[in-house]
Motif scaffolding. Sequence first.
Motif, PDB file in Angstrom:
ATOM      1  N   VAL A  18      17.064 -54.367  48.090  1.00 29.04           N
ATOM      2  CA  VAL A  18      16.123 -53.289  48.415  1.00 29.04           C
ATOM      3  C   VAL A  18      15.912 -52.468  47.145  1.00 29.04           C
ATOM      4  O   VAL A  18      16.838 -51.839  46.646  1.00 29.04           O
ATOM      5  CB  VAL A  18      16.653 -52.397  49.558  1.00 29.04           C
ATOM      6  CG1 VAL A  18      15.664 -51.292  49.876  1.00 29.04           C
ATOM      7  CG2 VAL A  18      16.950 -53.233  50.800  1.00 29.04           C
ATOM      8  N   VAL A  19      14.692 -52.500  46.626  1.00 28.34           N
ATOM      9  CA  VAL A  19      14.383 -51.831  45.367  1.00 28.34           C
ATOM     10  C   VAL A  19      13.503 -50.613  45.649  1.00 28.34           C
ATOM     11  O   VAL A  19      12.504 -50.718  46.362  1.00 28.34           O
ATOM     12  CB  VAL A  19      13.662 -52.789  44.393  1.00 28.34           C
ATOM     13  CG1 VAL A  19      13.320 -52.085  43.095  1.00 28.34           C
ATOM     14  CG2 VAL A  19      14.522 -54.024  44.138  1.00 28.34           C
ATOM     15  N   VAL A  20      13.898 -49.478  45.094  1.00 27.86           N
ATOM     16  CA  VAL A  20      13.149 -48.235  45.284  1.00 27.86           C
ATOM     17  C   VAL A  20      12.836 -47.642  43.916  1.00 27.86           C
ATOM     18  O   VAL A  20      13.738 -47.446  43.106  1.00 27.86           O
ATOM     19  CB  VAL A  20      13.962 -47.220  46.110  1.00 27.86           C
ATOM     20  CG1 VAL A  20      13.180 -45.918  46.285  1.00 27.86           C
ATOM     21  CG2 VAL A  20      14.340 -47.793  47.451  1.00 27.86           C
ATOM     22  N   GLN A  21      11.567 -47.371  43.672  1.00 32.76           N
ATOM     23  CA  GLN A  21      11.172 -46.743  42.420  1.00 32.76           C
ATOM     24  C   GLN A  21      11.230 -45.232  42.589  1.00 32.76           C
ATOM     25  O   GLN A  21      10.521 -44.665  43.424  1.00 32.76           O
ATOM     26  CB  GLN A  21       9.753 -47.147  42.009  1.00 32.76           C
ATOM     27  CG  GLN A  21       9.336 -46.483  40.708  1.00 32.76           C
ATOM     28  CD  GLN A  21       7.923 -46.816  40.302  1.00 32.76           C
ATOM     29  OE1 GLN A  21       7.315 -47.735  40.838  1.00 32.76           O
ATOM     30  NE2 GLN A  21       7.407 -46.066  39.362  1.00 32.76           N
ATOM     31  N   LEU A  22      12.095 -44.600  41.809  1.00 35.49           N
ATOM     32  CA  LEU A  22      12.207 -43.153  41.864  1.00 35.49           C
ATOM     33  C   LEU A  22      11.650 -42.507  40.598  1.00 35.49           C
ATOM     34  O   LEU A  22      11.395 -41.303  40.592  1.00 35.49           O
ATOM     35  CB  LEU A  22      13.656 -42.726  42.084  1.00 35.49           C
ATOM     36  CG  LEU A  22      14.272 -43.125  43.425  1.00 35.49           C
ATOM     37  CD1 LEU A  22      15.698 -42.624  43.523  1.00 35.49           C
ATOM     38  CD2 LEU A  22      13.450 -42.609  44.589  1.00 35.49           C
ATOM     39  N   THR A  23      11.457 -43.290  39.544  1.00 32.48           N
ATOM     40  CA  THR A  23      10.863 -42.731  38.330  1.00 32.48           C
ATOM     41  C   THR A  23       9.385 -42.487  38.581  1.00 32.48           C
ATOM     42  O   THR A  23       8.736 -43.216  39.337  1.00 32.48           O
ATOM     43  CB  THR A  23      11.034 -43.681  37.130  1.00 32.48           C
ATOM     44  OG1 THR A  23      10.492 -44.955  37.464  1.00 32.48           O
ATOM     45  CG2 THR A  23      12.492 -43.835  36.749  1.00 32.48           C
ATOM     46  N   ASP A  24       8.869 -41.433  38.000  1.00 33.24           N
ATOM     47  CA  ASP A  24       7.461 -41.036  38.164  1.00 33.24           C
ATOM     48  C   ASP A  24       7.115 -40.721  39.613  1.00 33.24           C
ATOM     49  O   ASP A  24       5.975 -40.841  40.023  1.00 33.24           O
ATOM     50  CB  ASP A  24       6.510 -42.115  37.623  1.00 33.24           C
ATOM     51  CG  ASP A  24       6.700 -42.359  36.142  1.00 33.24           C
ATOM     52  OD1 ASP A  24       7.026 -41.391  35.420  1.00 33.24           O
ATOM     53  OD2 ASP A  24       6.533 -43.505  35.711  1.00 33.24           O
ATOM     54  N   GLN A  25       8.098 -40.352  40.401  1.00 34.47           N
ATOM     55  CA  GLN A  25       7.880 -39.961  41.796  1.00 34.47           C
ATOM     56  C   GLN A  25       8.273 -38.500  41.951  1.00 34.47           C
ATOM     57  O   GLN A  25       8.888 -37.904  41.078  1.00 34.47           O
ATOM     58  CB  GLN A  25       8.740 -40.822  42.737  1.00 34.47           C
ATOM     59  CG  GLN A  25       8.478 -42.297  42.664  1.00 34.47           C
ATOM     60  CD  GLN A  25       7.081 -42.668  43.102  1.00 34.47           C
ATOM     61  OE1 GLN A  25       6.569 -42.174  44.080  1.00 34.47           O
ATOM     62  NE2 GLN A  25       6.443 -43.536  42.337  1.00 34.47           N
ATOM     63  N   ASP A  26       7.946 -37.926  43.088  1.00 31.24           N
ATOM     64  CA  ASP A  26       8.349 -36.559  43.395  1.00 31.24           C
ATOM     65  C   ASP A  26       9.870 -36.487  43.350  1.00 31.24           C
ATOM     66  O   ASP A  26      10.557 -37.269  44.000  1.00 31.24           O
ATOM     67  CB  ASP A  26       7.841 -36.194  44.798  1.00 31.24           C
ATOM     68  CG  ASP A  26       8.107 -34.743  45.179  1.00 31.24           C
ATOM     69  OD1 ASP A  26       8.854 -34.054  44.462  1.00 31.24           O
ATOM     70  OD2 ASP A  26       7.542 -34.309  46.184  1.00 31.24           O
ATOM     71  N   GLY A  27      10.414 -35.577  42.568  1.00 25.05           N
ATOM     72  CA  GLY A  27      11.853 -35.462  42.406  1.00 25.05           C
ATOM     73  C   GLY A  27      12.528 -34.624  43.469  1.00 25.05           C
ATOM     74  O   GLY A  27      13.738 -34.423  43.432  1.00 25.05           O
ATOM     75  N   ASN A  28      11.767 -34.145  44.437  1.00 23.81           N
ATOM     76  CA  ASN A  28      12.308 -33.359  45.529  1.00 23.81           C
ATOM     77  C   ASN A  28      13.347 -34.196  46.282  1.00 23.81           C
ATOM     78  O   ASN A  28      13.114 -35.365  46.581  1.00 23.81           O
ATOM     79  CB  ASN A  28      11.127 -32.985  46.429  1.00 23.81           C
ATOM     80  CG  ASN A  28      11.518 -32.274  47.691  1.00 23.81           C
ATOM     81  OD1 ASN A  28      12.347 -32.746  48.451  1.00 23.81           O
ATOM     82  ND2 ASN A  28      10.884 -31.153  47.926  1.00 23.81           N
ATOM     83  N   ALA A  29      14.486 -33.606  46.602  1.00 24.94           N
ATOM     84  CA  ALA A  29      15.560 -34.349  47.275  1.00 24.94           C
ATOM     85  C   ALA A  29      15.097 -34.967  48.589  1.00 24.94           C
ATOM     86  O   ALA A  29      15.458 -36.099  48.909  1.00 24.94           O
ATOM     87  CB  ALA A  29      16.760 -33.435  47.521  1.00 24.94           C
ATOM     88  N   PHE A  30      14.266 -34.237  49.338  1.00 24.33           N
ATOM     89  CA  PHE A  30      13.783 -34.764  50.616  1.00 24.33           C
ATOM     90  C   PHE A  30      12.883 -35.977  50.405  1.00 24.33           C
ATOM     91  O   PHE A  30      12.930 -36.942  51.171  1.00 24.33           O
ATOM     92  CB  PHE A  30      13.049 -33.678  51.404  1.00 24.33           C
ATOM     93  CG  PHE A  30      13.938 -32.537  51.794  1.00 24.33           C
ATOM     94  CD1 PHE A  30      14.877 -32.678  52.799  1.00 24.33           C
ATOM     95  CD2 PHE A  30      13.850 -31.316  51.141  1.00 24.33           C
ATOM     96  CE1 PHE A  30      15.710 -31.634  53.157  1.00 24.33           C
ATOM     97  CE2 PHE A  30      14.681 -30.263  51.494  1.00 24.33           C
ATOM     98  CZ  PHE A  30      15.612 -30.417  52.493  1.00 24.33           C
ATOM     99  N   ALA A  31      12.077 -35.948  49.345  1.00 24.06           N
ATOM    100  CA  ALA A  31      11.202 -37.084  49.036  1.00 24.06           C
ATOM    101  C   ALA A  31      12.030 -38.301  48.623  1.00 24.06           C
ATOM    102  O   ALA A  31      11.719 -39.434  49.003  1.00 24.06           O
ATOM    103  CB  ALA A  31      10.211 -36.714  47.932  1.00 24.06           C
ATOM    104  N   VAL A  32      13.081 -38.069  47.865  1.00 19.89           N
ATOM    105  CA  VAL A  32      13.962 -39.158  47.423  1.00 19.89           C
ATOM    106  C   VAL A  32      14.663 -39.779  48.632  1.00 19.89           C
ATOM    107  O   VAL A  32      14.684 -41.008  48.793  1.00 19.89           O
ATOM    108  CB  VAL A  32      14.994 -38.635  46.386  1.00 19.89           C
ATOM    109  CG1 VAL A  32      16.075 -39.657  46.115  1.00 19.89           C
ATOM    110  CG2 VAL A  32      14.290 -38.222  45.095  1.00 19.89           C
ATOM    111  N   ILE A  33      15.210 -38.954  49.489  1.00 17.63           N
ATOM    112  CA  ILE A  33      15.889 -39.447  50.699  1.00 17.63           C
ATOM    113  C   ILE A  33      14.905 -40.227  51.561  1.00 17.63           C
ATOM    114  O   ILE A  33      15.223 -41.320  52.048  1.00 17.63           O
ATOM    115  CB  ILE A  33      16.511 -38.274  51.487  1.00 17.63           C
ATOM    116  CG1 ILE A  33      17.651 -37.651  50.681  1.00 17.63           C
ATOM    117  CG2 ILE A  33      16.994 -38.725  52.861  1.00 17.63           C
ATOM    118  CD1 ILE A  33      18.114 -36.291  51.202  1.00 17.63           C
ATOM    119  N   GLY A  34      13.709 -39.702  51.718  1.00 18.33           N
ATOM    120  CA  GLY A  34      12.693 -40.376  52.519  1.00 18.33           C
ATOM    121  C   GLY A  34      12.285 -41.717  51.947  1.00 18.33           C
ATOM    122  O   GLY A  34      12.099 -42.688  52.691  1.00 18.33           O
TER     123      GLY A  34
END
Length: 76
Positions: A18-34
């Motif tokens: 399961v690959v999740v791109q977190l770079t260049d995304q909203d850094g908000n903790a809720f957005a990351v968890i979602g």
Amino acid sequence: RRAGANRRPKMEAKFPEVVVQLTDQDGNAFAVIGAVAKALKRAGKPDAAKEFTDAAFKCGSYDEVLQLCMKTVEVT
């Protein structure tokens, strides 16, 4: 001492497929968890998504959330 002896080994994710791109995304903790929970659900792992979400909301800091993400999925 051999070369690279001080390097930490790469953390192995529980669900490396399961690959999740977190770079260049909203850094908000809720957005990351979602994002991680959504990726787990899409991969057919709804129980893992719930377990991850429950654990993430118990984290005491943003850094702990990120560490949990990296322990759970492959983060890019």
